[in-house]
Scaffold this motif. Sequence first.
Motif, PDB file in Angstrom:
ATOM      1  N   MET A   1      24.423  23.215  14.315  1.00 42.05           N
ATOM      2  CA  MET A   1      25.840  23.111  14.500  1.00 42.05           C
ATOM      3  C   MET A   1      26.204  21.847  15.274  1.00 42.05           C
ATOM      4  O   MET A   1      27.278  21.752  15.818  1.00 42.05           O
ATOM      5  CB  MET A   1      26.357  24.343  15.224  1.00 42.05           C
ATOM      6  CG  MET A   1      26.161  25.603  14.411  1.00 42.05           C
ATOM      7  SD  MET A   1      27.063  27.033  14.962  1.00 42.05           S
ATOM      8  CE  MET A   1      28.732  26.498  14.857  1.00 42.05           C
ATOM      9  N   LEU A   2      25.310  20.927  15.354  1.00 43.57           N
ATOM     10  CA  LEU A   2      25.573  19.711  16.101  1.00 43.57           C
ATOM     11  C   LEU A   2      26.082  18.627  15.168  1.00 43.57           C
ATOM     12  O   LEU A   2      25.325  17.966  14.489  1.00 43.57           O
ATOM     13  CB  LEU A   2      24.311  19.228  16.808  1.00 43.57           C
ATOM     14  CG  LEU A   2      23.723  20.207  17.810  1.00 43.57           C
ATOM     15  CD1 LEU A   2      22.412  19.679  18.355  1.00 43.57           C
ATOM     16  CD2 LEU A   2      24.693  20.434  18.938  1.00 43.57           C
ATOM     17  N   GLY A   3      27.386  18.429  15.126  1.00 41.88           N
ATOM     18  CA  GLY A   3      27.958  17.316  14.410  1.00 41.88           C
ATOM     19  C   GLY A   3      28.142  17.495  12.919  1.00 41.88           C
ATOM     20  O   GLY A   3      28.435  16.541  12.233  1.00 41.88           O
TER      21      GLY A   3
ATOM     22  N   GLY B   1      30.258  34.392  17.908  1.00 44.19           N
ATOM     23  CA  GLY B   1      30.186  33.754  19.219  1.00 44.19           C
ATOM     24  C   GLY B   1      29.495  32.404  19.212  1.00 44.19           C
ATOM     25  O   GLY B   1      29.548  31.672  20.202  1.00 44.19           O
ATOM     26  N   LEU B   2      28.868  32.048  18.109  1.00 45.73           N
ATOM     27  CA  LEU B   2      28.139  30.778  18.058  1.00 45.73           C
ATOM     28  C   LEU B   2      29.027  29.545  18.205  1.00 45.73           C
ATOM     29  O   LEU B   2      28.644  28.611  18.911  1.00 45.73           O
ATOM     30  CB  LEU B   2      27.320  30.692  16.772  1.00 45.73           C
ATOM     31  CG  LEU B   2      26.116  31.624  16.702  1.00 45.73           C
ATOM     32  CD1 LEU B   2      25.418  31.464  15.365  1.00 45.73           C
ATOM     33  CD2 LEU B   2      25.163  31.363  17.834  1.00 45.73           C
ATOM     34  N   PRO B   3      30.208  29.477  17.572  1.00 44.30           N
ATOM     35  CA  PRO B   3      31.034  28.278  17.751  1.00 44.30           C
ATOM     36  C   PRO B   3      31.460  28.043  19.198  1.00 44.30           C
ATOM     37  O   PRO B   3      31.667  26.913  19.610  1.00 44.30           O
ATOM     38  CB  PRO B   3      32.255  28.540  16.857  1.00 44.30           C
ATOM     39  CG  PRO B   3      31.753  29.458  15.812  1.00 44.30           C
ATOM     40  CD  PRO B   3      30.744  30.333  16.506  1.00 44.30           C
ATOM     41  N   ARG B   4      31.542  29.092  19.998  1.00 47.64           N
ATOM     42  CA  ARG B   4      31.889  28.907  21.408  1.00 47.64           C
ATOM     43  C   ARG B   4      30.721  28.368  22.214  1.00 47.64           C
ATOM     44  O   ARG B   4      30.903  27.755  23.256  1.00 47.64           O
ATOM     45  CB  ARG B   4      32.352  30.242  22.003  1.00 47.64           C
ATOM     46  CG  ARG B   4      33.738  30.642  21.546  1.00 47.64           C
ATOM     47  CD  ARG B   4      34.246  31.830  22.320  1.00 47.64           C
ATOM     48  NE  ARG B   4      33.472  33.046  22.099  1.00 47.64           N
ATOM     49  CZ  ARG B   4      33.650  33.892  21.091  1.00 47.64           C
ATOM     50  NH1 ARG B   4      34.581  33.639  20.195  1.00 47.64           N
ATOM     51  NH2 ARG B   4      32.917  34.973  20.972  1.00 47.64           N
TER      52      ARG B   4
ATOM     53  N   PRO C   1      28.865  23.044  24.476  1.00 50.03           N
ATOM     54  CA  PRO C   1      28.016  22.613  25.596  1.00 50.03           C
ATOM     55  C   PRO C   1      26.705  21.987  25.137  1.00 50.03           C
ATOM     56  O   PRO C   1      26.238  21.002  25.715  1.00 50.03           O
ATOM     57  CB  PRO C   1      27.764  23.902  26.382  1.00 50.03           C
ATOM     58  CG  PRO C   1      28.872  24.812  26.014  1.00 50.03           C
ATOM     59  CD  PRO C   1      29.240  24.457  24.609  1.00 50.03           C
ATOM     60  N   TRP C   2      26.098  22.545  24.085  1.00 51.08           N
ATOM     61  CA  TRP C   2      24.869  21.970  23.565  1.00 51.08           C
ATOM     62  C   TRP C   2      25.139  20.611  22.913  1.00 51.08           C
ATOM     63  O   TRP C   2      24.325  19.690  23.025  1.00 51.08           O
ATOM     64  CB  TRP C   2      24.231  22.917  22.543  1.00 51.08           C
ATOM     65  CG  TRP C   2      23.579  24.092  23.196  1.00 51.08           C
ATOM     66  CD1 TRP C   2      24.107  25.333  23.348  1.00 51.08           C
ATOM     67  CD2 TRP C   2      22.299  24.118  23.813  1.00 51.08           C
ATOM     68  NE1 TRP C   2      23.222  26.127  24.011  1.00 51.08           N
ATOM     69  CE2 TRP C   2      22.100  25.408  24.313  1.00 51.08           C
ATOM     70  CE3 TRP C   2      21.298  23.166  23.989  1.00 51.08           C
ATOM     71  CZ2 TRP C   2      20.938  25.779  24.976  1.00 51.08           C
ATOM     72  CZ3 TRP C   2      20.141  23.540  24.641  1.00 51.08           C
ATOM     73  CH2 TRP C   2      19.973  24.820  25.134  1.00 51.08           C
ATOM     74  N   SER C   3      26.286  20.486  22.245  1.00 54.27           N
ATOM     75  CA  SER C   3      26.628  19.226  21.590  1.00 54.27           C
ATOM     76  C   SER C   3      26.846  18.117  22.603  1.00 54.27           C
ATOM     77  O   SER C   3      26.650  16.947  22.306  1.00 54.27           O
ATOM     78  CB  SER C   3      27.883  19.392  20.738  1.00 54.27           C
ATOM     79  OG  SER C   3      27.652  20.313  19.709  1.00 54.27           O
ATOM     80  N   LEU C   4      27.276  18.455  23.786  1.00 54.61           N
ATOM     81  CA  LEU C   4      27.462  17.464  24.845  1.00 54.61           C
ATOM     82  C   LEU C   4      26.205  17.299  25.687  1.00 54.61           C
ATOM     83  O   LEU C   4      25.901  16.200  26.155  1.00 54.61           O
ATOM     84  CB  LEU C   4      28.632  17.875  25.747  1.00 54.61           C
ATOM     85  CG  LEU C   4      29.993  17.944  25.073  1.00 54.61           C
ATOM     86  CD1 LEU C   4      31.025  18.530  26.032  1.00 54.61           C
ATOM     87  CD2 LEU C   4      30.427  16.591  24.583  1.00 54.61           C
ATOM     88  N   GLY C   5      25.468  18.361  25.888  1.00 54.19           N
ATOM     89  CA  GLY C   5      24.307  18.333  26.769  1.00 54.19           C
ATOM     90  C   GLY C   5      23.097  17.629  26.189  1.00 54.19           C
ATOM     91  O   GLY C   5      22.409  16.871  26.891  1.00 54.19           O
TER      92      GLY C   5
ATOM     93  N   VAL D   1      21.007  14.451  27.871  1.00 55.06           N
ATOM     94  CA  VAL D   1      19.588  14.497  28.249  1.00 55.06           C
ATOM     95  C   VAL D   1      18.827  13.367  27.565  1.00 55.06           C
ATOM     96  O   VAL D   1      17.981  12.709  28.183  1.00 55.06           O
ATOM     97  CB  VAL D   1      18.993  15.875  27.890  1.00 55.06           C
ATOM     98  CG1 VAL D   1      17.481  15.876  28.013  1.00 55.06           C
ATOM     99  CG2 VAL D   1      19.602  16.956  28.770  1.00 55.06           C
ATOM    100  N   THR D   2      19.128  13.109  26.296  1.00 50.65           N
ATOM    101  CA  THR D   2      18.470  12.019  25.576  1.00 50.65           C
ATOM    102  C   THR D   2      18.771  10.676  26.234  1.00 50.65           C
ATOM    103  O   THR D   2      17.876   9.848  26.408  1.00 50.65           O
ATOM    104  CB  THR D   2      18.928  12.007  24.108  1.00 50.65           C
ATOM    105  OG1 THR D   2      18.655  13.278  23.537  1.00 50.65           O
ATOM    106  CG2 THR D   2      18.207  10.931  23.321  1.00 50.65           C
TER     107      THR D   2
END
Length: 59
Positions: free
Chosen positions: A1-3, A26-29, A33-37, A41-42
């Motif tokens: 779901m990233l991008g 609940g996955l879209p909510r 945070p993962w898309s930004l996090g 980290v990278t």
Amino acid sequence: MLGKTTPPRNPAIACAAAGLAGRAGGLPRKAPPWSLGLPLVTRLLVVGQSTAVLARPQP
């Protein structure tokens, strides 16, 4: 779901495989945070490796 747009069946299949049947709504909510996090980290790893913080010592 990233991008990218995911078809509705993919999260449903993943939730069913993980034993979370019926909780795919609940996955879209949880995705933003993962898309930004993950890119953050990278970036930290790349900057750390390009400086002396995480760089390997040269022989």
